[in-house]
Design an enzyme around this catalytic site. Structure first.
Site, PDB file in Angstrom:
ATOM      1  N   ASN A 279     -18.336   9.642 -34.714  1.00 15.68           N
ATOM      2  CA  ASN A 279     -19.056  10.854 -34.344  1.00 15.68           C
ATOM      3  C   ASN A 279     -20.275  11.181 -35.197  1.00 15.68           C
ATOM      4  O   ASN A 279     -21.139  11.936 -34.748  1.00 15.68           O
ATOM      5  CB  ASN A 279     -18.101  12.054 -34.383  1.00 15.68           C
ATOM      6  CG  ASN A 279     -16.965  11.919 -33.394  1.00 15.68           C
ATOM      7  OD1 ASN A 279     -17.171  11.533 -32.260  1.00 15.68           O
ATOM      8  ND2 ASN A 279     -15.757  12.235 -33.828  1.00 15.68           N
ATOM      9  N   TYR A 280     -20.361  10.656 -36.412  1.00 16.68           N
ATOM     10  CA  TYR A 280     -21.428  11.093 -37.308  1.00 16.68           C
ATOM     11  C   TYR A 280     -22.356   9.977 -37.769  1.00 16.68           C
ATOM     12  O   TYR A 280     -23.512  10.243 -38.107  1.00 16.68           O
ATOM     13  CB  TYR A 280     -20.822  11.792 -38.537  1.00 16.68           C
ATOM     14  CG  TYR A 280     -20.235  13.137 -38.203  1.00 16.68           C
ATOM     15  CD1 TYR A 280     -21.036  14.267 -38.125  1.00 16.68           C
ATOM     16  CD2 TYR A 280     -18.878  13.272 -37.936  1.00 16.68           C
ATOM     17  CE1 TYR A 280     -20.503  15.507 -37.805  1.00 16.68           C
ATOM     18  CE2 TYR A 280     -18.336  14.506 -37.608  1.00 16.68           C
ATOM     19  CZ  TYR A 280     -19.152  15.624 -37.545  1.00 16.68           C
ATOM     20  OH  TYR A 280     -18.619  16.841 -37.216  1.00 16.68           O
ATOM     21  N   ILE A 281     -21.882   8.748 -37.816  1.00 17.33           N
ATOM     22  CA  ILE A 281     -22.724   7.631 -38.235  1.00 17.33           C
ATOM     23  C   ILE A 281     -23.328   6.975 -37.001  1.00 17.33           C
ATOM     24  O   ILE A 281     -22.592   6.582 -36.082  1.00 17.33           O
ATOM     25  CB  ILE A 281     -21.911   6.596 -39.040  1.00 17.33           C
ATOM     26  CG1 ILE A 281     -21.384   7.225 -40.340  1.00 17.33           C
ATOM     27  CG2 ILE A 281     -22.744   5.368 -39.351  1.00 17.33           C
ATOM     28  CD1 ILE A 281     -20.426   6.340 -41.100  1.00 17.33           C
TER      29      ILE A 281
END
Length: 904
Positions: A859-861
């Site tokens: 979800n974030y990288i």
């Protein structure tokens, strides 16, 4: 393209209308040179110029004469594979493995005459002679070869051979041969996109019968093959239809939205939408008459609705974390009593009412044992029965699994309506244990295209509403009863819509690169603002930017867990320690405790001290002049769509990018490269506070891993002892320590491990025997008898006897045919590599026991960072992304391609 009937009267390219003595241009010479140099003819009905050849599967080699030669490989039906290769091309970049594999196949045929196909059929003279000129190994001048090739073509044209003329016509186009039309990876022509709907590129006669298409569209190589070995018409039509259907399937799978032009109106999500609605859970099956809920020692009879609620609790007695939670018990018992009131209450065996007042007097044991028995019986069923049930289930669910989105087949994610049960919630949710009621069709709203058929609701029911909102991406919606939240049926994670959303999210984070310097300069200046609201906003932005805190939203603490973020921090959540240390201690998302100590700028420390100044006390907001919506509105002035959440994505991806760029992976094994990547991922996860509680099975898993390492060390020791058996002098050469048993392995463990190995082999033999019998029964053959099983089990008995002998004599006899010391030394080296790999995994798993790597990675990288790392350091992408994630992030894998220089 003209019809086939006119082939004889059609002038050849460059003849000025005359069929004799064709005039050949230099461009045609070059093209024919390429045509002649091909060692393998194209498959039937496939254009020499246009496919099926992958764009990335075209290799321009150099012939002995220095001329270009193209290797064309058929890729019909191929899909990109990320299977872990074990052959010699492990070290090659992932995207080139398919190439190297096909190159090897091509090289295998180098010794075969070019003029002869693999199946033995000879090519027509017009092509064969040309090929033989280029394939000769003599030192004949290139000009002579060209003259010979021209003569061969003229001779072929003079005999009026349609196939030869067709070959020349196909190759005499002005378009360069080495520049194929844009195509999908499987060789199918790239689809045109009209109003979001794909349309395959084709000629004007696309509606003609297949048999005529073969005549009119078959390229040179296809016609050459037809001339050599004509196929039956019926078979040709059948093969063509199969190929067309396969191409259609591949076309749906290969919709490359990331290469498509951007829509002008991004708010319109679809033009046409068809689906079959949602799948409701099966109806409740009442308990057998001998299975009852017991209250105060008395079995009670319940209405079927009340009995169903009782089974919700009884079936999960094994989940002590929930059923022993006082809040869980309280909420369940309240809802259970409400259902009892609505359904007439409980009665004993004589029909007398039983007033259920105390939860402690309820006994769900009989219900739990009943469902436990069902579960165990289900697991113990034969594999064939399980397989048949799964096939039936898949068949039943098939209509709901996919929808038609702008004419494309897209997978639906959560098409099943959640069954009734008990709400668990995350963390210390105040409503845990509340009964989730059964969702009825009358609660469901369907979103579908205007022209599409509305799916039929279950018999006797109707939908709440049907709408045609093409700005919404959900297919169905309903409101659940516990928190009043809306549940949506969306497309699957690997769908176009989800992929585009991920792409936009990460592109927005990348765009923040352009504005981050100005934003930081502004909030740094505002840290000293005389306006309290601006100072609080600047301080919050500093914390969100530097320490990846979530923004936080206002909570309804009566109905939701009391979790906070930056903007909703309370007085008691922040502790200040001079000169500039800030200690955060609060429950974050999912009730995960956030505890960390940060060193901050002195001005930030002063501000927080000011924000906590009396008369503020526990329960008061730190940022009492700021809300999340106000903060996001301010951020949108810097960049459209910028919110506090984008900072987390930006900082996570930026940190990962910086860490990966600083890595040095030279002379490192595959396992070491993977661990380095995971170490970087772990740093990002810690920054984002993606923590988890240590699983109950963690210690057992670590012990199992340690046993595997010991097992490999034991096998390595046995191999060394075999070396000593072959050459006793090695003990003096290598030293006694080399042949010593690892100190981690005790005699007690060794005996236990040997016993395990014998039992493991015995189990494998029995399972293989059962599987063979199942297959024989399915094929209508007689089952193998017990005598065969006993014969097979002799191998396990022999292994047991071998271990006993080794323990007694302290010697290990060399195994295998013609064993050599060199081979055994190589085996020892392989054991060392495997041990090192497992030890790295062990350290990696221990480091991850309190950190969840998946959330940050998914979800974030930015997934393109992972793809670039895999490409740059020759690590198979499946080492980082599972099959599900490879489907989800196909846009990232395909858009990066072989470019390992992409940067966030």
């Amino acid at each position: 393209m003209a019809s086939d009937s006119s082939d004889d009267d059609r002038p050849l390219a460059g003849t000025n209308g005359h069929k004799s003595a064709p005039k050949i241009s230099p461009a045609t010479d070059r093209k024919m040179d390429k045509l002649a140099s091909r060692a393998r003819p194209a498959p039937p009905n496939v254009s020499i110029r246009n496919g099926p050849v992958e764009d990335n599967a075209m290799d321009i080699d150099t012939t002995p004469n220095g001329g270009p030669k193209r290797k064309a490989r058929s890729s019909v039906g191929q899909t990109v594979s990320y299977k872990d290769e074990s052959d010699s091309d492990d070290g090659a970049p992932l995207a080139k493995r398919q190439k190297s594999k096909h190159k090897q196949e091509d090289s295998d045929s180098d010794d075969e005459p070019i003029a002869r196909k693999k199946n033995g059929a000879r090519l027509p003279p017009s092509i064969k002679n040309t090929a033989m000129v280029d394939s000769s190994d003599d030192d004949q001048p290139l000009g002579t070869k060209i003259a010979q090739r021209k003569a061969a073509i003229e001779k072929s044209a003079g005999k009026k051979k349609p196939a030869a003329k067709k070959a020349i016509k196909d190759e005499s186009d002005d378009e360069p041969l080495a520049k194929p039309k844009k195509r999908q990876s499987n060789g199918v022509l790239a689809a045109k996109k009209t109003n979001g709907v794909k349309k395959e590129e084709s000629d004007s006669d696309s509606d003609a019968p297949i048999a005529k298409k073969v005549k009119k569209e078959a390229p040179a190589k296809a016609k050459v093959k037809a001339a050599a070995a004509p196929a039956k018409k019926g078979r040709l039509v059948k093969e063509e239809s199969v190929a067309n259907s396969a191409a259609d399937e591949e076309e749906e799978e290969e919709y490359r939205w990331w290469d498509a032009p951007k829509k002008e109106d991004d708010s319109i999500k679809w033009t046409t939408l068809e689906h079959n609605g949602v799948l409701f859970p099966p109806a409740y099956e009442p308990l057998p008459k001998d299975v009852k809920l017991i209250y105060d020692g008395t079995p009670v009879n319940l209405h079927v609705d009340a009995e169903e609620v009782a089974t919700f609790f009884g079936a999960m007695l094994h989940s002590t974390q929930n059923v022993e939670n006082p809040t869980f018990q309280k909420n369940f018992f309240k809802d259970f009593r409400d259902v009892l009131k609505e359904t007439g209450g409980a009665k004993d065996q004589n029909g007398k009412p039983v007033d259920i007042k105390e939860f402690a007097k309820l006994d769900f044991t009989k219900i739990f044992e009943y469902y436990k028995g069902l579960s165990e019986a289900k697991k113990a069923r034969p594999a064939a029965e399980k397989k048949a049930e799964k096939a039936e289930k898949d068949k039943f669910e098939a209509p709901y699994m996919y929808c038609k989105w702008d004419g494309r087949k897209e997978k639906v994610g959560n098409f099943r309506v959640e069954p009734p049960g008990l709400f668990r919630g995350r963390g210390e949710h105040p409503k845990t244990g509340t009964v989730k009621k059964r969702v009825m069709p009358e609660q469901v709203t369907i979103n579908i295209g205007k022209e599409a058929k509305v799916p039929d609701p279950p018999a006797g029911h109707k939908w709440k509403a049907v709408q045609h909102d093409n700005k919404a991406t959900w297919l169905a919606m309903w409101q659940e009863n516990v928190n009043g939240n809306y549940k949506y049926v969306m497309l699957a994670a690997n769908s176009t819509v989800k992929g585009q959303a991920d792409f936009k999210k990460f592109e927005k984070a990348r765009e923040l690169n352009k504005h981050i310097a100005r934003i930081r300069a502004d909030y740094t200046a505002e840290l000293k603002s005389e306006i309290m609201a601006e100072r609080q906003r600047a301080t919050a932005m500093y914390l969100i930017d530097k320490f990846a805190l979530r923004a936080g939203n206002e909570k309804d603490t009566e109905n939701e867990a009391e979790t906070v973020g930056c903007c909703s921090l309370k007085f008691e959540h922040v502790t200040l320690r001079e000169p500039n240390t800030v200690i955060f201690d609060f429950l974050g998302k999912d009730s995960i405790r956030f505890y960390n100590e940060f060193t901050v700028e002195r001005q930030v420390f002063k501000n927080l001290k000011l924000f906590k100044k009396p008369p503020k006390a526990d329960g008061d907001d730190i940022f009492d002049r700021l809300t999340t919506s106000q903060l996001n509105k301010h951020l949108s002035n810097y960049m459209p769509g910028l919110t506090a959440k984008v900072f987390r994505t930006y900082n996570a991806s930026h940190t990962m990018s910086t860490l990966l760029q600083s890595l040095s992976v030279e002379n490192r094994t595959m396992a070491e490269k993977i661990k380095l990547y995971n170490d970087c991922n772990r740093e990002v996860a810690v920054i984002c506070n993606h923590k988890r509680t240590v699983g109950a099975a963690h210690e057992a898993q670590m012990e199992k891993l340690a046993d595997r390492i010991k097992g490999l060390k034991y096998q390595k020791w046995r191999t060394k002892m075999m070396m000593l058996d072959l050459d006793p002098k090695l003990k003096k050469k290598k030293g006694a320590e080399y042949f010593a048993l690892d100190e981690d392995i005790t005699q007690e463990w060794l005996l236990e491990h040997q016993k395990f190995l014998v039992e493991e082999q015995r189990t494998k033999i029995q399972k293989k025997f059962e599987k063979d019998n199942e297959k024989r029964v399915a094929d209508g053959e007689a089952e193998l008898d017990e005598k065969e099983l006993k014969e097979r089990l002799r191998a396990a008995a022999e292994l047991e006897a071998k271990y006993k002998k080794e323990n007694k004599t302290k010697k290990v006899e060399a195994e295998g045919k013609g064993p050599a010391v060199e081979k055994l030394e190589a085996a020892v080296s392989k054991f060392d590599d495997r041990i090192k790999t497992l030890e790295l995994q062990c350290a990696d798993r221990e480091g991850n026991k309190e950190v969840a790597l998946g959330t940050s990675k998914i979800n974030y990288i930015d997934p393109r960072l992972t793809v670039v790392f895999a490409k740059k350091f020759n690590v198979p992408i499946e080492k980082f992304f599972s099959k599900t994630l490879r489907d989800k992030f196909k846009w990232a894998i395909e858009s990066v391609g072989d470019d390992d220089t992409w940067e966030f």
